[in-house]
Design a protein around this motif. Structure first.
Motif, short mmCIF file in Angstrom:
data_model
loop_
_atom_site.label_atom_id
_atom_site.label_comp_id
_atom_site.label_asym_id
_atom_site.label_seq_id
_atom_site.Cartn_x
_atom_site.Cartn_y
_atom_site.Cartn_z
N UNK A 83 0.84 -1.20 0.00
CA UNK A 83 0.00 0.00 0.00
C UNK A 83 0.87 1.24 0.00
N UNK A 84 0.60 2.11 -0.97
CA UNK A 84 1.26 3.41 -1.03
C UNK A 84 0.19 4.48 -1.00
N UNK A 85 -0.07 5.02 0.18
CA UNK A 85 -1.17 5.96 0.42
C UNK A 85 -2.49 5.30 0.05
N UNK A 86 -3.17 5.76 -1.00
CA UNK A 86 -4.45 5.17 -1.39
C UNK A 86 -4.33 4.25 -2.59
N UNK A 87 -3.10 3.84 -2.95
CA UNK A 87 -2.90 3.01 -4.12
C UNK A 87 -2.19 1.72 -3.72
N UNK A 88 -2.73 0.58 -4.20
CA UNK A 88 -2.16 -0.73 -3.92
C UNK A 88 -1.42 -1.20 -5.16
N UNK A 89 -0.19 -1.65 -4.96
CA UNK A 89 0.62 -2.14 -6.07
C UNK A 89 1.06 -3.56 -5.77
#
Length: 313
Positions: free
Chosen positions: A188-194
């Motif tokens: 999780x990077x802030x509100x984005x999942x990679x």
């Protein structure tokens, strides 16, 4: 042991009630021993018997009382048993709560949250499985949020109550039993999942929290079968929507996913904003029909992981 989303939400509500003696929690069957239709409020009426109050079966009256509390200087959180029934309180939300911030000659704070368990995939049938978010979009003075399974709900609830604007919070019912946080393979990077440790710019999925795990399943399939690596952006505020995190992403394809039917939806609003900024985008909705009760028919109507894979390919 990782907390379930419902447990995290229960703990957040308890923390807010303990911190603020002016906060009330209202709803049908939310008191003990029942503790709400999805057990999110269990134990809270025992701890705060004067401020966690069971109500008659009248959504308009419940939100009307909450509006009065907010206008009088207190704070209120309302639990609507199913999001479908929020439409019975539409006038109180849209014409009273949203307008009260601006119609008295000076800014008036309205610390009010209307919580709405939403969505299908539970076999509850046409009138208990809808995703009616689009009916509350574009109302001046009203914020629309959706619960994220990746973030603690406490900061989000605090922000809503502190904003001075009334908010409708949609909580997908399938999330309640899921663990809070991002599963393995993902980061999780802030509100984005990679996908952890991989360059993820083949595509970007934009979807609210209720679709998050179906999107993650699709992402894993796309990686393992087709060597496509992408990311998932999960906004917690649906309206007003901030396009900045999506516009910063270098993805060559953007897919906006919505669990409601097509037509003036959240997905079309997002796609319009992105196309206006010159980004290539496609939308994916549930089918244009009522949500059936039978499990196999319900799955065919609502967006599933395989539907997302097909749309991206």
């Amino acid at each position: 042991m990782t907390a379930r989303v419902a447990d995290a939400l229960n703990a957040a509500l308890g923390t807010l009630l303990a911190e603020d003696p002016t906060l009330y929690l209202l709803g049908e069957d939310i008191t003990d021993p029942y503790g709400g239709a999805f057990k999110v409020t269990r134990g809270l009426s025992t701890r705060f018997p004067d401020r966690v109050l069971g109500t008659p079966i009248s959504e308009s009256a419940i939100v009307g009382v909450a509006n009065g509390l907010a206008l009088a200087g207190d704070k209120a959180i309302v639990e609507i048993m199913f999001a479908d029934f929020a439409l019975l309180a539409f006038d109180q939300i849209v014409n009273v709560a949203a307008k009260s911030t601006a119609m008295f000659g000076r800014p008036v704070p309205m610390p009010l949250i209307v919580r709405c368990p939403t969505g299908g995939n539970r076999g509850y049938g046409p009138t208990h499985s809808q995703s009616p978010q689009k009916h509350f979009l574009g109302v001046p003075g009203l914020d629309v949020h959706e619960l994220s399974p990746f973030h603690s709900p406490l900061p989000a609830l605090r922000s809503m109550l502190g904003s001075g604007r009334p908010a409708v919070l949609f909580e997908d019912k399938v999330l309640y039993g899921r663990p809070l946080g991002v599963p393995r393979l993902f980061a999780l990077r802030e509100d984005t999942v990679v996908i952890d440790g991989a360059p993820c710019d083949d595509y970007l999925i934009v979807a609210p929290g209720g679709l998050a795990h179906r999107a993650l399943e699709a992402m894993e399939t796309l990686l393992r079968r087709y060597e496509l690596c992408g990311a998932l952006h999960v906004p917690t505020r649906l309206y007003p929507w901030d396009p900045a995190p999506v516009l910063r992403h270098p993805a060559r394809r953007i897919l906006v996913v919505d669990d409601g039917p097509p037509g003036a939806s959240w997905a079309t609003e997002v796609a319009y904003r992105l196309r206006d900024c010159g980004r290539p985008v496609r939308v994916l909705h549930a089918a244009d029909t009522v949500v059936p009760t039978a499990a196999h028919l319900e799955r065919s109507v609502l967006v599933q992981a395989a539907t997302i894979v097909g749309a991206l390919r």
